[in-house]
Structure formats: structure tokens, C-alpha cells
Write a protein that holds these residues in place. Structure first.
Motif, short mmCIF file in Angstrom:
data_model
loop_
_atom_site.label_atom_id
_atom_site.label_comp_id
_atom_site.label_asym_id
_atom_site.label_seq_id
_atom_site.Cartn_x
_atom_site.Cartn_y
_atom_site.Cartn_z
N TYR A 1 -11.51 2.88 -10.29
CA TYR A 1 -11.89 2.26 -11.55
C TYR A 1 -11.98 0.74 -11.42
CZ TYR A 1 -10.54 6.68 -13.81
OH TYR A 1 -10.42 7.99 -14.19
N ALA A 2 -13.03 0.15 -11.97
CA ALA A 2 -13.11 -1.31 -12.08
C ALA A 2 -12.11 -1.78 -13.13
CB ALA A 2 -14.52 -1.75 -12.43
N ILE A 3 -12.01 -1.05 -14.24
CA ILE A 3 -11.04 -1.35 -15.30
C ILE A 3 -10.46 -0.05 -15.81
CG2 ILE A 3 -12.86 -1.47 -17.06
CD1 ILE A 3 -11.08 -3.60 -18.51
N SER B 1 -14.92 -1.62 -4.14
CA SER B 1 -15.87 -1.09 -3.15
C SER B 1 -15.19 -0.21 -2.12
CB SER B 1 -16.62 -2.24 -2.47
OG SER B 1 -15.71 -3.13 -1.84
N ALA B 2 -13.87 0.02 -2.26
CA ALA B 2 -13.16 0.96 -1.39
C ALA B 2 -13.75 2.35 -1.61
CB ALA B 2 -11.67 0.95 -1.71
N ILE C 1 -12.76 -9.47 -24.95
CA ILE C 1 -13.09 -8.89 -23.66
C ILE C 1 -14.60 -8.95 -23.51
CG2 ILE C 1 -12.91 -6.55 -24.62
CD1 ILE C 1 -12.12 -5.60 -21.78
N ASP C 2 -15.06 -9.89 -22.65
CA ASP C 2 -16.50 -10.10 -22.52
C ASP C 2 -16.81 -10.95 -21.29
OD1 ASP C 2 -19.14 -9.75 -23.21
OD2 ASP C 2 -19.03 -10.94 -25.05
N TYR C 3 -18.08 -10.98 -20.93
CA TYR C 3 -18.60 -11.77 -19.81
C TYR C 3 -17.96 -11.38 -18.48
CZ TYR C 3 -20.83 -14.64 -23.35
OH TYR C 3 -21.59 -15.07 -24.41
N ASN C 4 -17.58 -10.12 -18.34
CA ASN C 4 -17.02 -9.63 -17.09
C ASN C 4 -18.08 -8.85 -16.33
OD1 ASN C 4 -14.17 -10.41 -17.56
ND2 ASN C 4 -14.35 -9.00 -19.27
N ASP C 5 -17.90 -8.75 -15.02
CA ASP C 5 -18.74 -7.91 -14.17
C ASP C 5 -17.87 -6.78 -13.66
OD1 ASP C 5 -20.63 -6.75 -12.51
OD2 ASP C 5 -20.48 -8.28 -10.96
N TYR C 6 -18.24 -5.54 -13.98
CA TYR C 6 -17.51 -4.35 -13.56
C TYR C 6 -18.36 -3.58 -12.57
CZ TYR C 6 -15.22 -5.24 -18.08
OH TYR C 6 -14.58 -5.81 -19.14
N PHE C 7 -17.79 -3.25 -11.41
CA PHE C 7 -18.52 -2.44 -10.43
C PHE C 7 -17.53 -1.60 -9.63
CE2 PHE C 7 -20.59 -1.27 -6.52
CZ PHE C 7 -21.82 -0.85 -6.98
N THR C 8 -17.93 -0.38 -9.34
CA THR C 8 -17.09 0.50 -8.53
C THR C 8 -17.96 1.48 -7.74
OG1 THR C 8 -15.28 2.09 -8.54
CG2 THR C 8 -16.79 2.17 -10.40
N THR C 9 -17.40 1.97 -6.64
CA THR C 9 -18.05 3.03 -5.87
C THR C 9 -17.63 4.40 -6.40
OG1 THR C 9 -16.25 2.95 -4.26
CG2 THR C 9 -18.25 1.67 -3.75
N ILE D 1 -11.39 -5.00 -4.59
CA ILE D 1 -10.58 -3.95 -3.95
C ILE D 1 -11.49 -3.28 -2.92
CG2 ILE D 1 -9.21 -1.86 -4.33
CD1 ILE D 1 -8.06 -4.44 -5.60
N ASN D 2 -11.39 -3.75 -1.69
CA ASN D 2 -12.33 -3.33 -0.65
C ASN D 2 -11.68 -2.57 0.50
OD1 ASN D 2 -10.97 -5.69 -0.01
ND2 ASN D 2 -12.60 -6.49 1.27
N THR D 3 -10.37 -2.37 0.45
CA THR D 3 -9.67 -1.63 1.49
C THR D 3 -9.29 -0.26 0.96
OG1 THR D 3 -8.80 -3.67 2.43
CG2 THR D 3 -7.64 -1.64 3.01
#
Length: 168
Positions: free
Chosen positions: A111-113, A103-104, A125-133, A67-69
Motif C-alpha cells: 500500500y502507498a497509504i 516499488s518493492a 490531505i492533498d497534493y500527494n503522489d501515491y504509487f504502488t506495485t 519503499i523499494n526493498t
């Protein structure tokens, strides 16, 4: 999909009528999903990469959500994945090996999740990459500021990461 003047946008919208639908959501790349942005969390209010609205039996593997916009309204809540409170059946969602990145830079929170449902709806629920600004990585029961808080809230994610994914 970008909707900058009206209602919400969803990259993938899941709303099965069965709680054992056996729907596979594999190997998708979702990006540039944005909306005007409203101060609410339903499927029609913001830009969400994946919206899990009703039903169950979802296997969500190997997806990349970026989610970059930016949304228009600073009061909105863009999310990489949103699990609605209507998901109530235990073990309804198997969520593994995904990248959830927001990254918006516009939104009251990003929220990433986000899960309005209990942690019991996740079969795995595992092996995920969560990232947010945003200032909170996720939400389940309350805001979760970092990966340790995500792991505590969801009761899993032992092998998940919170690393900014570099896209080429």
C-alpha cells in the motif's frame, strides 16, 4: 533500515502522548525500509516508511517515501505510510505534498497509504503522489484500487496524483 529476520521497521515512527502535539515532519527522504513481513498491520509487523501510531497534531509535508526493498515473507504488508486505528481525534493529521511510493515486489499487498483510522482524522490531505506495485493503491475502510477510490475514501486528495516517481 532493513530487518529481514525479525520484527517491523519504521523509517519515521510517530507516537505522541498528546492529540495536539504540533509535530512537524518536513523534507525527509525515506527509502530502503523493509522487514521480514507479517500478516498484520501494527508498527512491529512490516516495513513502513512513516508509522503514525498514537497522538495527533502531526504536520507531514514534503516527504519522499520510497519503499523499494522487498520484505522476506510474501504474506507481509509493506507500506509507505500507515495510520493506526489509535488515531481518533478529528483533524489530527495534515498530510500534504508528499511522495508515497512502494516499488518493492514482495508482500500480500503493498500500500502507498494505509489508514485504519477514519477519514475525519485528516485535517487536510492533498497534493500527494501515491504509487504502488500492489494491486491496491491504498486502504481506508476497504481496499482502494486507484486514485478515484482513494479520493472517495478519504473525501479529499482532489489535487493528488498516482504517477510512478522516477528517482535519480
Amino acid at each position: 533500515q532493513v530487518n529481514t529476520t525479525g520484527w517491523g521497521s519504521n523509517g519515521i515512527y510517530l507516537a505522541a502522548t498528546s492529540t495536539a502535539s504540533n509535530v512537524n515532519v518536513f523534507n525527509n527522504f525515506i527509502s530502503d525500509v523493509a522487514s521480514y513481513g507479517y500478516d498484520d498491520f501494527t508498527e512491529s509487523d512490516n516495513g513502513y516508511g512513516i508509522m503514525v501510531s498514537t497522538g495527533g497534531g502531526y504536520n507531514i509535508y514534503y516527504n519522499t517515501v520510497n519503499i523499494n526493498t522487498a520484505q522476506t515473507n510474501t504474506l507481509g504488508y509493506p507500506m509507505a505510510i500507515n495510520v493506526a486505528a489509535a488515531i481518533t481525534t478529528a483533524g489530527s493529521i495534515d498530510l500534504r505534498n508528499n511522495i508515497f511510493n512502494v516499488s518493492a515486489t514482495v508482500g500480500a499487498e503493498r500500500y502507498a497509504i494505509y489508514s485504519a483510522a477514519a477519514n475525519t482524522v485528516f485535517a487536510a490531505i492533498d497534493y500527494n503522489d501515491y504509487f504502488t506495485t500492489g494491486s491496491n493503491l491504498g486502504y481506508i475502510g476497504s481496499n482502494r484500487v486507484d486514485l478515484a477510490a482513494i479520493q472517495a475514501g478519504f473525501g479529499s486528495n482532489a489535487n493528488s496524483k498516482s504517477i510512478f516517481p522516477v528517482f535519480t
